[in-house]
Design a protein around this motif. Structure first.
Motif, PDB file in Angstrom:
ATOM      1  N   GLY A  11       0.714  -1.168   0.176  1.00 57.75           N
ATOM      2  CA  GLY A  11       0.130  -0.030   0.194  1.00 57.75           C
ATOM      3  C   GLY A  11       0.918   1.301  -0.124  1.00 57.75           C
ATOM      4  O   GLY A  11       0.536   2.202  -1.014  1.00 57.75           O
ATOM      5  N   GLU A  12       1.826   1.475   0.809  1.00 58.75           N
ATOM      6  CA  GLU A  12       2.672   2.480   0.865  1.00 58.75           C
ATOM      7  C   GLU A  12       3.586   2.629  -0.393  1.00 58.75           C
ATOM      8  O   GLU A  12       3.531   3.595  -0.960  1.00 58.75           O
ATOM      9  CB  GLU A  12       3.851   2.190   2.118  1.00 58.75           C
ATOM     10  CG  GLU A  12       3.226   2.491   3.426  1.00 58.75           C
ATOM     11  CD  GLU A  12       4.250   2.007   4.530  1.00 58.75           C
ATOM     12  OE1 GLU A  12       4.335   2.540   5.424  1.00 58.75           O
ATOM     13  OE2 GLU A  12       5.204   1.292   4.094  1.00 58.75           O
ATOM     14  N   ILE A  13       3.800   1.515  -1.103  1.00 53.35           N
ATOM     15  CA  ILE A  13       4.704   1.664  -2.191  1.00 53.35           C
ATOM     16  C   ILE A  13       3.650   2.011  -3.357  1.00 53.35           C
ATOM     17  O   ILE A  13       3.994   3.214  -4.261  1.00 53.35           O
ATOM     18  CB  ILE A  13       5.010   0.148  -2.800  1.00 53.35           C
ATOM     19  CG1 ILE A  13       6.259  -0.028  -1.880  1.00 53.35           C
ATOM     20  CG2 ILE A  13       5.800   0.280  -4.253  1.00 53.35           C
ATOM     21  CD1 ILE A  13       6.676  -1.731  -1.724  1.00 53.35           C
ATOM     22  N   LEU A  14       2.394   1.717  -3.272  1.00 51.34           N
ATOM     23  CA  LEU A  14       1.699   2.000  -4.421  1.00 51.34           C
ATOM     24  C   LEU A  14       1.074   3.595  -4.137  1.00 51.34           C
ATOM     25  O   LEU A  14       0.914   4.335  -5.316  1.00 51.34           O
ATOM     26  CB  LEU A  14       0.428   1.302  -4.557  1.00 51.34           C
ATOM     27  CG  LEU A  14       0.562  -0.171  -5.013  1.00 51.34           C
ATOM     28  CD1 LEU A  14      -0.608  -1.167  -5.043  1.00 51.34           C
ATOM     29  CD2 LEU A  14       1.242   0.039  -6.512  1.00 51.34           C
ATOM     30  N   ASN A  15       1.153   3.830  -2.947  1.00 49.77           N
ATOM     31  CA  ASN A  15       0.766   5.336  -2.481  1.00 49.77           C
ATOM     32  C   ASN A  15       2.031   6.318  -3.085  1.00 49.77           C
ATOM     33  O   ASN A  15       1.936   7.427  -3.542  1.00 49.77           O
ATOM     34  CB  ASN A  15       0.418   5.625  -1.170  1.00 49.77           C
ATOM     35  CG  ASN A  15      -1.006   5.062  -0.934  1.00 49.77           C
ATOM     36  OD1 ASN A  15      -1.697   5.046  -1.747  1.00 49.77           O
ATOM     37  ND2 ASN A  15      -1.043   4.721   0.403  1.00 49.77           N
ATOM     38  N   THR A  16       3.275   5.787  -2.834  1.00 45.44           N
ATOM     39  CA  THR A  16       4.393   6.713  -3.133  1.00 45.44           C
ATOM     40  C   THR A  16       4.725   6.793  -4.663  1.00 45.44           C
ATOM     41  O   THR A  16       4.920   7.752  -5.393  1.00 45.44           O
ATOM     42  CB  THR A  16       5.671   5.745  -2.550  1.00 45.44           C
ATOM     43  OG1 THR A  16       5.325   5.646  -1.423  1.00 45.44           O
ATOM     44  CG2 THR A  16       7.041   6.642  -2.715  1.00 45.44           C
ATOM     45  N   GLY A  28       3.473 -11.214 -10.804  1.00 45.83           N
ATOM     46  CA  GLY A  28       2.630 -12.226 -10.226  1.00 45.83           C
ATOM     47  C   GLY A  28       1.628 -11.874  -9.035  1.00 45.83           C
ATOM     48  O   GLY A  28       1.093 -12.798  -8.476  1.00 45.83           O
ATOM     49  N   MET A  29       1.999 -10.457  -8.472  1.00 47.69           N
ATOM     50  CA  MET A  29       1.242 -10.243  -7.301  1.00 47.69           C
ATOM     51  C   MET A  29       0.040  -9.491  -7.872  1.00 47.69           C
ATOM     52  O   MET A  29      -0.270  -8.055  -8.242  1.00 47.69           O
ATOM     53  CB  MET A  29       2.153  -8.854  -6.600  1.00 47.69           C
ATOM     54  CG  MET A  29       3.398  -9.754  -6.039  1.00 47.69           C
ATOM     55  SD  MET A  29       4.298  -8.390  -5.114  1.00 47.69           S
ATOM     56  CE  MET A  29       5.607  -9.264  -4.672  1.00 47.69           C
ATOM     57  N   HIS A  30      -1.110 -10.257  -8.334  1.00 51.65           N
ATOM     58  CA  HIS A  30      -2.322  -9.782  -8.735  1.00 51.65           C
ATOM     59  C   HIS A  30      -3.325  -9.242  -7.820  1.00 51.65           C
ATOM     60  O   HIS A  30      -4.470  -8.988  -8.133  1.00 51.65           O
ATOM     61  CB  HIS A  30      -2.917 -10.852  -9.739  1.00 51.65           C
ATOM     62  CG  HIS A  30      -1.924 -11.266 -10.671  1.00 51.65           C
ATOM     63  ND1 HIS A  30      -2.238 -12.793 -11.154  1.00 51.65           N
ATOM     64  CD2 HIS A  30      -0.820 -10.924 -11.393  1.00 51.65           C
ATOM     65  CE1 HIS A  30      -1.545 -12.678 -12.337  1.00 51.65           C
ATOM     66  NE2 HIS A  30      -0.492 -11.705 -12.040  1.00 51.65           N
ATOM     67  N   CYS A  31      -3.140  -8.952  -6.498  1.00 47.97           N
ATOM     68  CA  CYS A  31      -4.093  -8.875  -5.615  1.00 47.97           C
ATOM     69  C   CYS A  31      -3.426  -7.532  -4.925  1.00 47.97           C
ATOM     70  O   CYS A  31      -3.533  -7.647  -3.737  1.00 47.97           O
ATOM     71  CB  CYS A  31      -4.635  -9.765  -4.681  1.00 47.97           C
ATOM     72  SG  CYS A  31      -5.807  -9.309  -3.927  1.00 47.97           S
ATOM     73  N   LEU A  32      -3.189  -6.427  -5.719  1.00 44.77           N
ATOM     74  CA  LEU A  32      -2.581  -5.292  -4.974  1.00 44.77           C
ATOM     75  C   LEU A  32      -3.596  -4.540  -4.133  1.00 44.77           C
ATOM     76  O   LEU A  32      -3.133  -4.029  -3.290  1.00 44.77           O
ATOM     77  CB  LEU A  32      -1.886  -4.371  -6.180  1.00 44.77           C
ATOM     78  CG  LEU A  32      -1.022  -5.055  -7.142  1.00 44.77           C
ATOM     79  CD1 LEU A  32      -0.481  -3.848  -8.095  1.00 44.77           C
ATOM     80  CD2 LEU A  32       0.317  -5.372  -6.222  1.00 44.77           C
ATOM     81  N   GLY A  33      -4.772  -4.573  -4.320  1.00 47.27           N
ATOM     82  CA  GLY A  33      -5.597  -4.143  -3.553  1.00 47.27           C
ATOM     83  C   GLY A  33      -6.335  -4.894  -2.431  1.00 47.27           C
ATOM     84  O   GLY A  33      -7.009  -4.408  -1.640  1.00 47.27           O
TER      85      GLY A  33
END
Length: 63
Positions: A11-16, A28-33
């Protein structure tokens, strides 16, 4: 832009930097949310998905 570290949660990475999402999806990380992804560190996620964290960090750093 802030540096992304292996200790940051997904979450922090995607916000950054939302531009990291395609790298994570490709890995392969398909569930980011998903709730677990929001509290899971990048290193933990890599371990769960059987990925080399150093390779993943290198791809993110190349952005």
């Amino acid at each position: 832009m802030s540096e992304i570290t292996r200790e940051m949660t997904i979450g922090e990475i995607l916000n950054t930097n939302p531009d990291v999402a395609p790298i994570l999806l490709e890995a392969g990380m398909h569930c980011l949310g998903c709730p677990s992804a929001q509290g899971e560190t990048l290193e933990e996620a890599a371990m769960v998905h059987g990925m080399d964290i150093d390779e993943l960090m290198a791809k993110i750093a190349a952005l």
